[in-house]
Design an enzyme around this catalytic site. Structure first.
Site, PDB file in Angstrom:
ATOM      1  N   ARG A   1       0.847  -1.239  -0.019  1.00 21.17           N
ATOM      2  CA  ARG A   1       0.032   0.122   0.029  1.00 21.17           C
ATOM      3  C   ARG A   1       0.720   1.190   0.056  1.00 21.17           C
ATOM      4  O   ARG A   1       2.059   1.239   0.605  1.00 21.17           O
ATOM      5  CB  ARG A   1      -0.974   0.017   1.160  1.00 21.17           C
ATOM      6  CG  ARG A   1      -2.097  -1.033   1.386  1.00 21.17           C
ATOM      7  CD  ARG A   1      -1.703  -1.948   2.195  1.00 21.17           C
ATOM      8  NE  ARG A   1      -1.100  -1.803   3.401  1.00 21.17           N
ATOM      9  CZ  ARG A   1      -2.012  -1.427   4.618  1.00 21.17           C
ATOM     10  NH1 ARG A   1      -3.414  -1.458   4.290  1.00 21.17           N
ATOM     11  NH2 ARG A   1      -1.465  -1.361   5.837  1.00 21.17           N
TER      12      ARG A   1
ATOM     13  N   ASP B   1       8.201  -3.859   9.288  1.00 18.75           N
ATOM     14  CA  ASP B   1       6.762  -3.590   9.690  1.00 18.75           C
ATOM     15  C   ASP B   1       6.369  -3.855  10.957  1.00 18.75           C
ATOM     16  O   ASP B   1       5.369  -3.119  11.747  1.00 18.75           O
ATOM     17  CB  ASP B   1       6.099  -4.624   8.705  1.00 18.75           C
ATOM     18  CG  ASP B   1       6.251  -5.794   8.563  1.00 18.75           C
ATOM     19  OD1 ASP B   1       6.852  -6.331   9.321  1.00 18.75           O
ATOM     20  OD2 ASP B   1       5.437  -6.338   7.603  1.00 18.75           O
TER      21      ASP B   1
ATOM     22  N   THR C   1      -0.268 -11.902   8.101  1.00 18.80           N
ATOM     23  CA  THR C   1       0.447 -13.353   7.643  1.00 18.80           C
ATOM     24  C   THR C   1       1.114 -14.058   8.566  1.00 18.80           C
ATOM     25  O   THR C   1       1.040 -15.150   8.882  1.00 18.80           O
ATOM     26  CB  THR C   1       1.371 -12.855   6.042  1.00 18.80           C
ATOM     27  OG1 THR C   1       0.408 -12.194   5.445  1.00 18.80           O
ATOM     28  CG2 THR C   1       1.922 -14.201   5.716  1.00 18.80           C
TER      29      THR C   1
ATOM     30  N   GLY D   1      -4.095  -6.203  10.227  1.00 21.55           N
ATOM     31  CA  GLY D   1      -5.103  -6.905   9.559  1.00 21.55           C
ATOM     32  C   GLY D   1      -5.918  -7.798  10.355  1.00 21.55           C
ATOM     33  O   GLY D   1      -7.292  -7.783  10.389  1.00 21.55           O
TER      34      GLY D   1
HETATM   35  C1  LIG Z   1       9.896 -13.089   7.761  1.00 22.89           C
HETATM   36  C2  LIG Z   1       8.775 -12.421   8.525  1.00 22.89           C
HETATM   37  O1  LIG Z   1       8.590 -11.497   7.535  1.00 22.89           O
HETATM   38  C3  LIG Z   1       9.278 -11.782   9.738  1.00 22.89           C
HETATM   39  O2  LIG Z   1       9.964 -12.504  10.434  1.00 22.89           O
HETATM   40  C4  LIG Z   1       8.137 -10.837  10.427  1.00 22.89           C
HETATM   41  O3  LIG Z   1       8.803 -10.187  11.267  1.00 22.89           O
HETATM   42  C5  LIG Z   1       7.687 -10.105   9.547  1.00 22.89           C
HETATM   43  O4  LIG Z   1       8.142  -8.901   9.004  1.00 22.89           O
HETATM   44  C6  LIG Z   1       6.028 -10.039   9.464  1.00 22.89           C
HETATM   45  O5  LIG Z   1       5.726  -9.079   8.591  1.00 22.89           O
END
Ligand SMILES: C[C@H](O)[C@H](O)[C@@H](O)C(=O)CO
Length: 467
Positions: free
Chosen positions: A20, A239, A261, A403
């Protein structure tokens, strides 16, 4: 703190499944966030490996910036993304090949090889980072030595985009801390780990704090987008760090779940906690905004359901409503290695786990979803217990942000499993954290969080036995 004059900033948030570009306006102690452009993201499979299409992401970012340019004067821009992945640049600043995805099979068995060479204590004492097979340390160990020899710079994904935006190459500290070759006690790269693996270290950039101004957009980016006089300011580029900065908490007796996620379950501590106990619990110490430490654990998160739904193609709101209507049955360990790679057989993997552990096997999408959500809630409760034990900090409230905080069923299941109050929101914690660090600099977190509270409607879930 409430400034009479509005300031306007652009946040680019790159997630594993979508990206985004958002415009944030800070005025009178409140932040207004408007999403200008959304675009899909995901792994690109090529010849058995998985890559990121970073050039495609860059094109989408430029498009978002063109839209932003139509909104009048803007002070700054900053990019955040998932952690651990990187691009390698040659001495001319050109990308050396494609950017690997952290779920790529190239990493199979690499962490085990590195752990056989270096002791867990040596790695953990130097970095305080959870052993995960995709950490940058293992990704570099998987690189052919000729490619590493040609590399002049290693840039994490947001740092790569900042380089393209303004021409300045640094590594922002929160993302550096995810690599498992950054020492959170010294604030420097843990080069001794790389030396021991014969990995060059000259390509590691200087480490910079979030809130640092890197410089103006390049003339090329200004021409391409129509933006003028916009400074690139480092947000917390990981993030999760941006999301944690925007947890609307007060006091110290709280934990967070950055839910998406991945599910990142943690607490904020003044210092890293690197002890035999934190190693035994495989807890991570990642850098936070304003010199804080994020003591947390990665949990596989909504990834499992997202992968199932690639096949089911159901509306998520309907799916969660149906999952709320079915009874709890079985649970999985969401962090079982079988759930890490993508695949159309994800639902079958959940079923196989249940069958192998002599539990009833969920059949319908609603039952499988319920099984995963119950499992995430149980895992969250286990981790909160470990965090309390390791830190000595009591947890009374769990803030769920991101989210996943929109899934009322999951919030309620977490409250029930933990026996603690859950406060859900903001959904846009990452964007808010990114924008507020740009707007307020290395301000104190209580001030930043006051703005988040003033700008967001939160929902509370009390622990009770009913889902
Ligand atoms: C691999 C993952 O992206 C990471 O460990 C986690 O901290 C993340 O950035 C989730 O967006």
């Amino acid at each position: 703190m409430s400034k009479a004059v509005a300031t306007r900033h652009i946040a680019v948030d790159l997630g594993a499944s979508s990206g985004r570009v958002a415009l944030g306006t800070l005025e009178g102690g409140r932040l207004h966030v408007e999403i200008l452009h959304r675009f899909p993201n995901g792994g690109v499979p090529v010849r058995g490996q998985l890559y990121w299409n970073v050039l495609g992401l860059w094109r989408e970012v430029l498009h978002g910036l063109k839209l932003a340019a139509q909104h009048g004067e803007i002070q700054s821009i900053g990019v955040n993304s998932w952690a651990v992945d990187y691009g390698l640049l040659d001495a001319q600043g050109d990308l050396l090949g494609a950017v690997h995805h952290y779920r790529s099979p190239r990493l199979d068995g690499v962490m085990q090889r590195v752990r056989a060479k270096l002791t867990d204590e040596a790695i953990y004492n130097a970095t305080g980072i959870q052993f995960l097979p995709f950490n940058t340390l293992y990704q570099l160990a998987a690189e052919p030595s000729e490619r590493l020899a040609r590399a002049d710079k290693l840039l994490m994904i947001p740092d790569l985009l900042h380089f393209w935006l303004c021409g300045v190459a640094v590594t922002e500290r929160t993302n550096a801390s995810s690599t498992q070759f950054f020492n959170p006690q010294t604030g420097k790269w843990a080069t001794e780990l790389l030396d021991a693996l014969n990995i060059p270290t000259e390509f590691l950039p200087a480490i910079a704090q979030s809130g640092t101004t890197l410089g103006l957009l390049t003339p090329e980016v200004e021409r391409e987008t129509g933006l003028k006089g916009v400074q690139v300011i480092l947000p917390a580029t990981h993030d999760t760090a941006s999301a944690v900065a925007a947890v609307p908490a007060e006091g110290r007796d709280w934990a967070y779940v950055s839910s998406g996620t991945w599910s990142l379950v943690g607490i904020e501590t003044p210092q890293p906690i690197i002890t035999p106990r934190s190693l035994a619990e495989n807890l991570t110490n990642e850098a936070g905004v304003g010199g804080t430490n994020r003591l947390l654990k990665n949990v596989m998160g909504l990834w499992i359901i997202q992968q199932c739904n690639e096949v089911w193609k159901l509306d998520y709101a309907d799916l969660y409503e149906q999952a709320a209507a079915v009874a709890s049955c079985s649970t999985i360990d969401p962090d079982d290695a079988r759930f890490l790679p993508p695949g159309a057989d994800m639902a079958a993997r959940v079923q196989a786990y249940c069958s192998e552990t002599n539990q009833s096997v969920p059949q319908t999408p609603a039952e499988i979803t319920r099984c995963v959500l119950d499992s995430l809630a149980h895992k969250t409760a286990q981790i909160l217990k470990a965090l309390e034990d390791v830190s000595g900090q009591a947890i009374r409230v769990v803030h769920v942000v991101g989210g996943g905080s929109q899934i009322a069923l999951l919030n309620q299941l977490i409250a029930n499993a933990c026996g603690k109050w859950v406060i859900a929101g903001p959904v846009e914690a990452t964007l808010m954290g990114n924008l507020l660090v740009q707007a307020l600099g290395q301000t104190d977190l209580p001030t930043l969080r006051q703005v988040v509270r003033a700008s967001t409607a939160l929902q509370t879930f009390s622990p009770n036995p009913q889902p």
